[in-house]
Design an enzyme around this catalytic site. Structure first.
Site, PDB file in Angstrom:
ATOM      1  N   ARG A  66       0.834  -1.209   0.000  1.00  0.00           N
ATOM      2  CA  ARG A  66       0.000   0.000   0.000  1.00  0.00           C
ATOM      3  C   ARG A  66       0.866   1.256   0.000  1.00  0.00           C
ATOM      4  O   ARG A  66       0.577   2.236   0.708  1.00  0.00           O
ATOM      5  CB  ARG A  66      -0.958  -0.015   1.192  1.00  0.00           C
ATOM      6  CG  ARG A  66      -2.274   0.734   0.936  1.00  0.00           C
ATOM      7  CD  ARG A  66      -3.186   0.701   2.149  1.00  0.00           C
ATOM      8  NE  ARG A  66      -3.662  -0.632   2.445  1.00  0.00           N
ATOM      9  CZ  ARG A  66      -3.773  -1.143   3.668  1.00  0.00           C
ATOM     10  NH1 ARG A  66      -3.433  -0.437   4.715  1.00  0.00           N
ATOM     11  NH2 ARG A  66      -4.222  -2.366   3.843  1.00  0.00           N
ATOM     12  N   ARG A  70      -3.579   6.854   1.128  1.00  0.00           N
ATOM     13  CA  ARG A  70      -4.091   8.089   1.727  1.00  0.00           C
ATOM     14  C   ARG A  70      -3.079   8.831   2.588  1.00  0.00           C
ATOM     15  O   ARG A  70      -3.310   9.997   2.938  1.00  0.00           O
ATOM     16  CB  ARG A  70      -5.335   7.771   2.562  1.00  0.00           C
ATOM     17  CG  ARG A  70      -6.578   7.493   1.732  1.00  0.00           C
ATOM     18  CD  ARG A  70      -7.736   7.090   2.603  1.00  0.00           C
ATOM     19  NE  ARG A  70      -7.572   5.742   3.129  1.00  0.00           N
ATOM     20  CZ  ARG A  70      -8.367   5.185   4.041  1.00  0.00           C
ATOM     21  NH1 ARG A  70      -9.364   5.892   4.551  1.00  0.00           N
ATOM     22  NH2 ARG A  70      -8.159   3.953   4.452  1.00  0.00           N
ATOM     23  N   ARG A  79      -7.820  11.837  -4.949  1.00  0.00           N
ATOM     24  CA  ARG A  79      -9.069  11.327  -4.389  1.00  0.00           C
ATOM     25  C   ARG A  79     -10.121  12.416  -4.179  1.00  0.00           C
ATOM     26  O   ARG A  79     -11.314  12.107  -4.044  1.00  0.00           O
ATOM     27  CB  ARG A  79      -8.796  10.626  -3.051  1.00  0.00           C
ATOM     28  CG  ARG A  79      -8.280   9.199  -3.184  1.00  0.00           C
ATOM     29  CD  ARG A  79      -9.262   8.264  -3.883  1.00  0.00           C
ATOM     30  NE  ARG A  79     -10.569   8.261  -3.297  1.00  0.00           N
ATOM     31  CZ  ARG A  79     -10.933   7.453  -2.295  1.00  0.00           C
ATOM     32  NH1 ARG A  79     -10.067   6.612  -1.773  1.00  0.00           N
ATOM     33  NH2 ARG A  79     -12.152   7.496  -1.822  1.00  0.00           N
ATOM     34  N   ASP A 115      -7.459  -2.823  -6.862  1.00  0.00           N
ATOM     35  CA  ASP A 115      -8.125  -3.349  -5.676  1.00  0.00           C
ATOM     36  C   ASP A 115      -8.391  -4.841  -5.851  1.00  0.00           C
ATOM     37  O   ASP A 115      -8.673  -5.309  -6.967  1.00  0.00           O
ATOM     38  CB  ASP A 115      -9.447  -2.624  -5.421  1.00  0.00           C
ATOM     39  CG  ASP A 115     -10.031  -2.987  -4.064  1.00  0.00           C
ATOM     40  OD1 ASP A 115      -9.590  -2.403  -3.050  1.00  0.00           O
ATOM     41  OD2 ASP A 115     -10.895  -3.890  -4.003  1.00  0.00           O
ATOM     42  N   TYR A 191     -15.008 -12.563   0.900  1.00  0.00           N
ATOM     43  CA  TYR A 191     -15.719 -11.304   0.629  1.00  0.00           C
ATOM     44  C   TYR A 191     -17.053 -11.577  -0.054  1.00  0.00           C
ATOM     45  O   TYR A 191     -18.078 -10.952   0.259  1.00  0.00           O
ATOM     46  CB  TYR A 191     -14.866 -10.413  -0.271  1.00  0.00           C
ATOM     47  CG  TYR A 191     -13.890  -9.521   0.455  1.00  0.00           C
ATOM     48  CD1 TYR A 191     -14.337  -8.481   1.269  1.00  0.00           C
ATOM     49  CD2 TYR A 191     -12.523  -9.705   0.319  1.00  0.00           C
ATOM     50  CE1 TYR A 191     -13.440  -7.644   1.930  1.00  0.00           C
ATOM     51  CE2 TYR A 191     -11.608  -8.874   0.966  1.00  0.00           C
ATOM     52  CZ  TYR A 191     -12.088  -7.846   1.777  1.00  0.00           C
ATOM     53  OH  TYR A 191     -11.197  -7.027   2.421  1.00  0.00           O
TER      54      TYR A 191
END
Length: 404
Positions: A66, A70, A79, A115, A191
């Site tokens: 990652r 952010r 974003r 993703d 998921y």
């Protein structure tokens, strides 16, 4: 160094065009990877690929899970105007955030911004990211009939990821390794069945235990989509594929062996047959490491809960390893951070096949300067822990070799 496996041979053949040799794939690239004294320009890309194949390098390559996210102001700016999925689906944006992060940090490899759940959509399962809650699957799979309805013929709809990889690989050339990725069958199935993240995976395990036909069919359908998806990425320029099994640590060793290992091994081998090494990573997997090694993955990712030397020893040093600094250590003062970096390097003990990384992804609000500092530390401190028998090459066909 161990024996030279067929999987490594395939990866060497595929890598020949990118790492400084003419297309004499079979013999010469094998020698290039096998022989530590053969002249080789140690670019970040060559360093990363050699480490994945458990071959000696001048220092451990370093990159971060990652690493585009952010915590970076540049990513937050993007974003402001686009959702996460929009960035994934627009190759120019996915490439931009991937390149920006890799260049800002000075790492040896770039992992494409994407993703894990993207393959669900062409299979017929819609999802969205809910603020504060993460991904949410609108119609979770709870019956065999719902699994029967899943599509496996639309992997081509995921080509936008390959298009982004092509842009990033074209930008970096062989200066950095290019990592593509996909989710592992168990994690994606979890998921799809739970409808999102879960604490206990009750619905997933119920299906695993009680509906063996449906469970196996779901895993088979996932592999049928993931293999062409990975092929798209490799064809676009990915040097390595990382398979993320984020939730596999919820399983006992027995359940992993009975319900997950066979299909994971099949996916790993199918990706290796595309001509690239495979990194297999899970979280909270200390008890599973020997079984995970049985997948045949070239690299096993270690989370931070297990000392790196213990994890590697549990797999009898039979593969490369990646890790395993605690990502929250990135919030620590620099002296503590340096101590922890040294500890990871000391546990690796200079063995061929260590890729320095975190034990999980960088979290929001992580100080960027601390991430940059870790990269500099790895480059500066690694010689203290190098094995004496490795004599790094000095001059090769690619010119002078950087040794730091």
């Amino acid at each position: 160094m161990g024996t030279y496996s067929p999987c490594n041979q395939i990866a060497c053949d595929c890598a020949a065009d990118r790492y400084g040799v003419e297309p004499l794939k079979l013999v010469e690239m094998s020698s290039l990877i096998e022989n530590p004294d053969l002249p080789l320009g140690m670019t970040g890309g060559a360093r990363f690929l050699r480490a994945c194949l458990k071959k000696p390098v001048d220092r451990p390559p370093v990159w971060f899970l990652r690493q585009a996210g952010r915590y970076m102001a540049e990513y937050r700016e993007v974003r402001k105007h686009h959702t996460l999925v929009e960035i994934c689906k627009r190759p120019e944006l996915a490439a931009e955030v991937t390149i920006t992060a890799a260049e800002k940090l000075g790492v040896d490899a770039a992992i494409i911004f994407a993703d894990l759940l993207l393959p669900l959509e062409p299979m017929g399962l819609d999802f969205e990211f809910v603020a504060g809650e993460g991904p949410m699957v609108h119609s979770p799979l709870r019956t065999v009939e719902s699994i029967d309805r899943l599509r496996v013929d639309r992997a081509g709809q995921l080509e936008y990821v390959a298009a982004a990889i092509e842009k990033v690989a074209g930008h970096f050339g062989d200066s950095l390794g290019m990592i593509g990725f996909c989710g592992a069958p168990f994690t994606l199935a979890s998921y799809m069945i739970e409808g999102g993240s879960s604490r206990n995976y009750i619905f997933t395990k119920q299906m695993m235990y009680s509906e063996p036909y449906g469970w196996q069919k779901l895993l088979d359908k996932l592999v049928a989509v993931l293999v062409p998806y990975c092929k798209q990425q490799v064809d676009a320029g990915a040097d390595v594929i990382q398979i993320f099994d984020s939730w596999v640590g919820s399983l006992s060793v027995e359940d992993y062996r009975d319900y997950v290992l066979p299909v994971t091994r099949r996916l790993v081998r199918a990706v290796q047959e595309l001509g690239v090494p495979v990194i297999y990573f899970g979280v909270d997997t200390a008890s599973l490491l020997p079984a995970m090694r049985e997948t045949g993955a070239d690299v096993i990712g270690l989370d931070w809960r297990t000392p790196l030397d213990e994890g590697w020893r549990s797999m009898e040093y039979g593969c490369a390893v990646q890790g395993n600094l605690d990502p929250i250590t990135l919030f620590a003062p620099e002296p503590i951070l340096e101590t922890r970096v040294k500890q990871v390097l000391a546990q690796a003990a200079g063995r061929a096949g260590h890729i320095f990384n975190l034990g999980h992804g960088i979290v929001p609000n992580t100080p960027v300067e601390n991430v940059q500092a870790v990269v500099k530390m790895v480059k500066k401190l690694s010689p203290q822990f190098a094995l004496k028998e490795f004599v790094p090459p000095v001059i090769g066909r690619l010119g002078e070799v950087p040794l730091g």
